[in-house]
Design an enzyme around this catalytic site. Structure first.
Site, short mmCIF file in Angstrom:
data_model
loop_
_atom_site.label_atom_id
_atom_site.label_comp_id
_atom_site.label_asym_id
_atom_site.label_seq_id
_atom_site.Cartn_x
_atom_site.Cartn_y
_atom_site.Cartn_z
N SER A 38 4.82 -4.32 -6.71
CA SER A 38 3.79 -4.47 -5.69
C SER A 38 3.62 -3.19 -4.87
CB SER A 38 4.11 -5.64 -4.77
OG SER A 38 5.15 -5.30 -3.89
N LYS B 119 6.14 -4.64 2.08
CA LYS B 119 4.70 -4.39 2.27
C LYS B 119 4.55 -3.29 3.31
CE LYS B 119 3.30 -8.06 -0.06
NZ LYS B 119 2.88 -7.84 -1.41
#
Lengths: 464, 123
Positions: free
Chosen positions: B32, B69
């Site tokens: 990711s 993130k």
């Protein structure tokens, strides 16, 4: 009114003789000066207590367990040694054998974790290092409790310092802690119970005047008082003493007659007079077996066998004294006189789920600690094992006994046979196979153990 | 003595961890954060003591998983800020930004300070 200042012996309901005996003082002059010190000087103690520590450690790395019933099991998945508040609400008690609640675990209503002492020891070390950085001195009392000694810290600053610590420890390590502040260790422990129990305190409760002290003692069952405990509580109840306040209201003669000096000491502590010494000699006794090697050793296998040997000696000494230990420390020294060689002086401590004296349990823990600290490439000159937090074998917490009584008895029986066959000096005839190398968890059930997230490179948190 | 004049070797623990008591490590699974140069198997150095600032790479716990993130205080599409909202942004076009509005139940687990990447894959 502040506690303990400007009072005379009679205000305390104490006889001079008792005071002298408690403080172990013989001369009258000495007694006077000690007494003056005691009324003038008011130190504050803060007890920092990690909330449901083992469960909290699990939750740091498994946040999905927040708000859910969680228990941590003793070695061998025997019985419950730690509970989340939600498990307490389910009525699960300390020491409950796992088989009695495995149904709840199977149906997903309860999460049961095998104990992961390496993880807990690392998290404890982190909490203690934050405390040690913040105040002049700390006394670590157990894996999840420490006293802060606040000498020289202005009294009005103490609550703010402690509130800051609660926040900092929570943020830095994820562990929630409660802090109780009071003029004696025993009262600080009482205060920490309140800090933990009532959300309104935001983790910090201060007992610094008569009104607060009286209120707190009236709400504290005498069985929860540090130094009294569950053993004496039934006797006290039969004498009409239910709360800590009932206890301090009795005259000192009565306490002395029924509960000796030990009881009187607690009685004074609850009045706000500090007389429990830092780590009394008896409570902190330890046994150390260590030796310098004739030649410096490098081989892991060879040193681990020495460590196992020292551990077996410590265990044998414990059994001879009829005692048992809670902490097992292994340490290594390189040769400090050889400036040309790299130096390394590591040590590690394993906390056992219950005090033990069997060669198996002590040795397994010593080897686990050894594995945590051993590094290739150093030449070691000395190694040793220390067993600490020694308690009398009949004082070993009973609830912890029930769970794997079978295994415990087997271990103890085997140890007794070893004691008989092995002469006091000379190399032992009979020894554990683990005096070679074994894993702490070998042969011990730990089906629900979490990873050693914070100490093992191969077991790190997985992040997507 | 000879040994006293040796300068100590570089200690990565000291260089890579400002707050040892608050530093944890995590291993990357998935891609990711591919475009940030973070790939499967890398090790993250995570400092729990830091407050996340706009643009920090953070570790947070969402839907039963630890995720890394970028944290953004403004909408990554429009650049607008909203009260009581922030965005968690991947470095991979396949992953859409996640808007967080319930800030009371959301918390950052730690801030990523370094990524340790093994470059030489052969032993």
């Amino acid at each position: 009114m502040p506690l303990s200042k400007g009072l005379s012996f009679s205000d305390w309901g104490l006889r001079q003789r008792d005071f002298a005996e408690i403080l172990n003082i013989s001369s009258a002059n000495h007694l006077r000066s000690e007494y003056n010190k005691f009324v003038e000087l008011m130190l504050m103690y803060a007890l920092v207590d990690c909330n449901n520590f083992f469960v909290s450690c699990e939750r740091v790395f498994r946040p999905q367990l927040e708000g859910r019933p969680v228990v941590v099991l003793s070695n061998n998945d025997g019985c419950v040694v730690a509970r989340s508040n939600e498990s307490k609400a389910l009525g699960i008690r300390m020491g409950t054998p796992f088989y009695q609640i495995s149904g709840l675990a199977d149906s997903g209503k309860l999460t049961a974790c095998s104990s992961n002492y390496v993880l807990y020891a690392d998290m404890s070390r982190r909490v203690m290092s934050i405390l040690a950085d913040a105040v002049p001195k700390i006394e670590q009392y157990s894996i999840d409790e420490a006293f802060l000694i606040l000498d020289g810290v202005p009294e009005d600053k103490i609550p703010d310092i402690c509130r800051g610590l609660v926040k900092k420890i929570r943020k830095w390590t994820g562990i929630p802690v409660s802090i109780g502040i009071a003029p004696t260790r025993t009262l600080a422990k009482v205060a920490s119970h309140f800090a933990k129990k009532y959300k309104g305190y935001n983790g910090v409760c201060v007992i610094d005047d008569e009104a607060k002290r009286t209120k707190a003692l009236s709400l504290t069952p005498v069985s929860e008082v540090w130094g009294i405990g569950r053993r004496l509580a039934p006797k006290l109840r039969s004498l009409g003493v239910e709360t800590a306040l009932d206890y301090v209201k009795r005259p000192s003669d009565w306490i002395r007659e029924k509960f000796m000096l030990h009881g009187l000491r607690t009685w004074m502590e609850l009045q706000g007079k500090a007389c429990v010494e830092a780590e009394t000699e008896a409570a902190r006794k330890s046994i150390c077996c260590s030796r310098s090697f004739a030649d410096m050793l490098e081989d892991k296998e060879e040193i681990s066998q020495k460590v196992a040997g020292f551990a077996a000696q410590c265990a044998s000494q414990l059994r001879k004294e009829g005692t048992a230990a809670v902490h097992v420390t292994t340490f290594l020294y390189t040769n400090r006189f050889r400036d040309d060689l790299d130096q390394y002086f590591p040590s590690a401590t394993i906390a056992l789920p219950a005090a033990a004296s069997s060669a198996q349990e002590i040795t397994a823990a010593a080897l686990e600690a050894f594995r945590m600290i051993f590094r290739e490439g150093y030449k070691y000159k000395k190694a040793g094992v220390i067993v600490g937090d020694i308690v009398s074998a009949d004082e070993v917490q009973l609830p912890l006994f029930g769970y794997d009584a079978g295994l415990r008895q087997k271990n103890d029986a085997l140890s007794r046979i070893m004691d008989k066959l092995n002469p006091v000096s000379a190399p032992p005839l009979l020894r554990l196979a683990s005096q070679k190398d074994a894993h702490y968890a070998d042969g011990i059930r730990c089906e629900h153990r979490s990873s050693r997230y914070s100490t093992s490179w191969d077991e790190l948190l997985e992040i997507k | 003595m000879f040994g006293e004049h040796l300068s100590p070797c570089i200690d990565l623990n000291k260089e890579l961890t400002d707050h040892p008591a608050a530093t944890f490590y995590g291993r990357v699974a998935g891609d990711s954060m591919r475009d940030a140069g973070v790939s499967e198997g890398d090790v993250l150095v995570i400092d729990k003591s830091l407050d996340a600032a706009d643009g920090d790479m953070v570790v947070c716990f969402i839907d039963g998983e630890f995720m890394m993130k970028y944290i953004s205080f403004s909408d990554p599409e429009t650049g607008h800020r909203e009260e009581n909202a922030m965005w968690l942004v991947s470095a991979n076009p396949d992953c859409t930004p996640l808007k967080v509005t319930d800030l009371s139940s959301f918390s950052v687990w730690g801030v990523v300070t370094y990524v340790i990447k093994k470059i030489r894959r052969r032993q």
